[in-house]
Design a protein around this motif. Structure first.
Motif, PDB file in Angstrom:
ATOM      1  N   ILE A  73      28.661  15.861 -24.645  1.00 19.35           N
ATOM      2  CA  ILE A  73      27.372  15.177 -24.957  1.00 19.35           C
ATOM      3  C   ILE A  73      27.485  15.006 -26.511  1.00 19.35           C
ATOM      4  O   ILE A  73      28.032  15.927 -27.181  1.00 19.35           O
ATOM      5  CB  ILE A  73      26.447  15.982 -24.765  1.00 19.35           C
ATOM      6  CG1 ILE A  73      24.904  15.330 -24.701  1.00 19.35           C
ATOM      7  CG2 ILE A  73      26.087  17.351 -25.207  1.00 19.35           C
ATOM      8  CD1 ILE A  73      23.591  15.878 -24.135  1.00 19.35           C
ATOM      9  N   ALA A  74      26.680  14.204 -27.007  1.00 24.35           N
ATOM     10  CA  ALA A  74      26.550  13.927 -28.543  1.00 24.35           C
ATOM     11  C   ALA A  74      25.239  13.187 -28.598  1.00 24.35           C
ATOM     12  O   ALA A  74      24.872  12.452 -27.963  1.00 24.35           O
ATOM     13  CB  ALA A  74      27.736  13.172 -28.963  1.00 24.35           C
ATOM     14  N   LYS A 129      19.353  14.769 -31.884  1.00 28.13           N
ATOM     15  CA  LYS A 129      20.339  15.887 -31.837  1.00 28.13           C
ATOM     16  C   LYS A 129      19.734  17.034 -31.334  1.00 28.13           C
ATOM     17  O   LYS A 129      20.385  17.996 -30.512  1.00 28.13           O
ATOM     18  CB  LYS A 129      20.763  16.405 -33.238  1.00 28.13           C
ATOM     19  CG  LYS A 129      21.707  17.532 -33.366  1.00 28.13           C
ATOM     20  CD  LYS A 129      22.507  17.759 -34.658  1.00 28.13           C
ATOM     21  CE  LYS A 129      23.606  18.709 -34.355  1.00 28.13           C
ATOM     22  NZ  LYS A 129      23.184  19.929 -33.738  1.00 28.13           N
ATOM     23  N   ALA A 132      19.875  16.668 -27.649  1.00 26.10           N
ATOM     24  CA  ALA A 132      21.203  16.793 -27.089  1.00 26.10           C
ATOM     25  C   ALA A 132      21.586  18.253 -27.014  1.00 26.10           C
ATOM     26  O   ALA A 132      22.512  18.658 -26.147  1.00 26.10           O
ATOM     27  CB  ALA A 132      22.135  15.957 -28.049  1.00 26.10           C
ATOM     28  N   ASP A 133      21.278  18.809 -28.057  1.00 22.83           N
ATOM     29  CA  ASP A 133      21.629  20.622 -28.119  1.00 22.83           C
ATOM     30  C   ASP A 133      20.876  20.906 -27.019  1.00 22.83           C
ATOM     31  O   ASP A 133      21.712  22.071 -26.322  1.00 22.83           O
ATOM     32  CB  ASP A 133      20.986  21.318 -29.510  1.00 22.83           C
ATOM     33  CG  ASP A 133      21.881  20.796 -30.676  1.00 22.83           C
ATOM     34  OD1 ASP A 133      23.192  20.363 -30.487  1.00 22.83           O
ATOM     35  OD2 ASP A 133      21.361  20.978 -31.706  1.00 22.83           O
ATOM     36  N   ALA A 136      23.009  20.090 -23.721  1.00 23.49           N
ATOM     37  CA  ALA A 136      24.266  20.709 -23.797  1.00 23.49           C
ATOM     38  C   ALA A 136      24.105  22.205 -23.365  1.00 23.49           C
ATOM     39  O   ALA A 136      24.830  22.749 -22.437  1.00 23.49           O
ATOM     40  CB  ALA A 136      24.742  20.702 -25.235  1.00 23.49           C
ATOM     41  N   TYR A 143      29.249  19.985 -26.980  1.00 22.27           N
ATOM     42  CA  TYR A 143      28.791  18.930 -27.736  1.00 22.27           C
ATOM     43  C   TYR A 143      29.797  18.608 -28.764  1.00 22.27           C
ATOM     44  O   TYR A 143      30.383  19.606 -29.317  1.00 22.27           O
ATOM     45  CB  TYR A 143      27.613  19.799 -28.580  1.00 22.27           C
ATOM     46  CG  TYR A 143      26.724  18.749 -29.530  1.00 22.27           C
ATOM     47  CD1 TYR A 143      25.721  18.037 -29.019  1.00 22.27           C
ATOM     48  CD2 TYR A 143      27.418  18.656 -30.831  1.00 22.27           C
ATOM     49  CE1 TYR A 143      25.095  17.153 -29.785  1.00 22.27           C
ATOM     50  CE2 TYR A 143      26.564  17.607 -31.697  1.00 22.27           C
ATOM     51  CZ  TYR A 143      25.429  16.929 -31.241  1.00 22.27           C
ATOM     52  OH  TYR A 143      24.907  16.076 -32.022  1.00 22.27           O
ATOM     53  N   HIS A 145      29.982  16.842 -32.314  1.00 26.20           N
ATOM     54  CA  HIS A 145      29.261  16.213 -33.432  1.00 26.20           C
ATOM     55  C   HIS A 145      29.981  15.103 -33.974  1.00 26.20           C
ATOM     56  O   HIS A 145      31.122  15.047 -34.232  1.00 26.20           O
ATOM     57  CB  HIS A 145      29.106  17.477 -34.437  1.00 26.20           C
ATOM     58  CG  HIS A 145      27.991  17.189 -35.348  1.00 26.20           C
ATOM     59  ND1 HIS A 145      27.861  16.075 -36.082  1.00 26.20           N
ATOM     60  CD2 HIS A 145      26.922  18.028 -35.486  1.00 26.20           C
ATOM     61  CE1 HIS A 145      26.777  16.150 -37.124  1.00 26.20           C
ATOM     62  NE2 HIS A 145      26.177  17.378 -36.477  1.00 26.20           N
TER      63      HIS A 145
END
Length: 403
Positions: A73-74, A129, A132-133, A136, A143, A145
């Motif tokens: 994921i990003a 982000k 996304a974190d 994750a 993740y 980056h």
């Protein structure tokens, strides 16, 4: 050190055959325009339209088997997402990307076409982000980056190795700075092998997070603001990227939105290249007059992305034309009696300017009911031509002001 030259060399070997070694031809047109000998690194010719493929694929290839199986994921404004989606599909790795809600529609649609799961969340990269974190952690995804993962920075550094092979007597390279992953990798490669080559970074004036961080001596955030260079719209540089780049980047300049728009237009007209705002920033730095010492020097511009939304491109072209003095809006007060408009049009035509649009404003033209305010959009040659139009109208007794 987070990474070393050996990591970049290893990435280059790992990516061989899968990543396009983009050309770096000399541009006679841009050389004449800037006074430098310009070489353009055409990384917008990568499959997904940007340099981000280098770092994304390198990071994906370094995943452990269990990480590949669970997926990655990003958060991304677009190009990193495209790169992960494309190479994730090729390598059989599930990809989820979280994009800000204002991400260019072309990038969102293309990510989905590559098979990635796309989530639109937040108004900027930081908010995307954060989401996304959380995902994750909840789903056990790895993740990756977009500009601070060491494997990603090493992948981007392969551009630096290619540049030194393609332009062996290079004097300077100008790179855009968003999160600083690109300039960190490129600077590490170049300064390790040829330290005399200048590495110059370019930021959007609206979001100078790298400049602020340099002044503070540590990573420092800046407020999120809109910019034509959506790839540079990062509120803070990456921690690893900043650590690598801070002592290897010779200087950083900031460019205005008008300068970015004008550079997109110049590249379209002179190089026949459709370039997004972030990738046009290096040319904007030269055109802004902030780098006079590079006149006569051999300079590489990193034209690192071409994924600009077609609808945005049309607006940017108009902004660029206005910044170049080739499109102007004037407001004139003319007689509302028969012949008033004809006098205005004839005076403009006599100068060789072309009326693109004209609007009458009677309701707000003032107390003189015998006159009318007219708003004209004109196509002109340059700013001197605009002045000529204004003089011609003044000679006819027509008062004007900028629109």
């Amino acid at each position: 050190m987070v990474i070393s030259l050996s990591d970049i060399r290893a990435a280059q070997a790992r990516l061989a055959g899968a990543i396009y070694v983009s050309p770096c031809p000399e541009s006679a047109a841009l050389s004449d325009l800037t006074g430098s000998r310009i070489f353009c690194k055409l990384d917008y010719l990568q499959r997904t339209g940007s340099f981000k493929e280098r770092g994304a694929r390198n990071a994906l290839l370094l995943l452990r088997p269990e990480e590949r199986a669970r997926g990655v994921i990003a958060a991304s404004a677009g190009n990193h997402a495209l790169a992960l989606a494309c190479h994730g599909r090729e390598l059989g790795i599930p990809v989820t990307v979280v994009m800000p809600q204002h991400a260019p529609l072309i990038k969102v649609a293309t990510c989905r076409r590559y098979g990635a799961s796309v989530i639109l969340h937040g108004g900027n990269f930081a908010e995307a982000k954060s989401q996304a974190d959380a995902l994750a952690s909840d789903k056990g995804l790895t993740y990756i980056h977009g500009f601070d993962d060491p494997a990603v920075i090493a992948g981007q550094g392969t551009i630096g190795l290619e540049l030194l092979d393609q332009v062996p007597d290079l004097d300077a390279v100008i790179s855009p700075i968003g999160g600083a992953g690109l300039i960190a990798g490129v600077a590490l490669a170049i300064k390790s092998l040829r330290p005399q080559v200048q590495v110059i970074g370019v930021e959007a004036e609206t979001m100078p997070s790298f400049t602020l961080s340099l002044a503070a001596g540590c990573v420092t955030p800046c407020p999120a603001k809109p910019t034509l260079a959506d790839g540079l719209a990062t509120t803070r540089p990456g921690t690893n990227a900043f650590a690598i780049a801070r002592d290897r980047v010779d200087r950083v300049v900031k460019v205005s939105e008008d300068a970015i728009a004008l550079s997109i237009l110049r590249l379209l007209e002179l190089e026949k290249s459709v370039i997004e705002g972030a990738a046009a920033a290096p040319l904007a730095a030269l055109l802004s007059g902030q780098l006079p010492d590079l006149r006569g020097k051999r300079v590489a511009l990193l034209l690192c992305g071409g994924n600009i939304d077609p609808l945005v491109l049309s607006r940017v072209i108009e902004i660029g034309l206005a910044a170049d003095g080739r499109l102007v809006r004037i407001v004139a007060q003319i007689s509302d009696r028969p012949g008033g408009l004809a006098t205005l049009a004839a005076a403009i035509a006599a100068t060789g300017a072309s009326i693109q649009e004209i609007t009458h404003d009677r309701a707000f033209a003032g107390p003189d009911v015998s006159s009318v305010r007219v708003v004209c959009v004109l196509e002109t040659h340059d700013r001197a031509h605009i002045a000529e139009v204004e003089r011609a109208l003044a000679e006819q007794g027509i008062e004007t002001r900028p629109g």
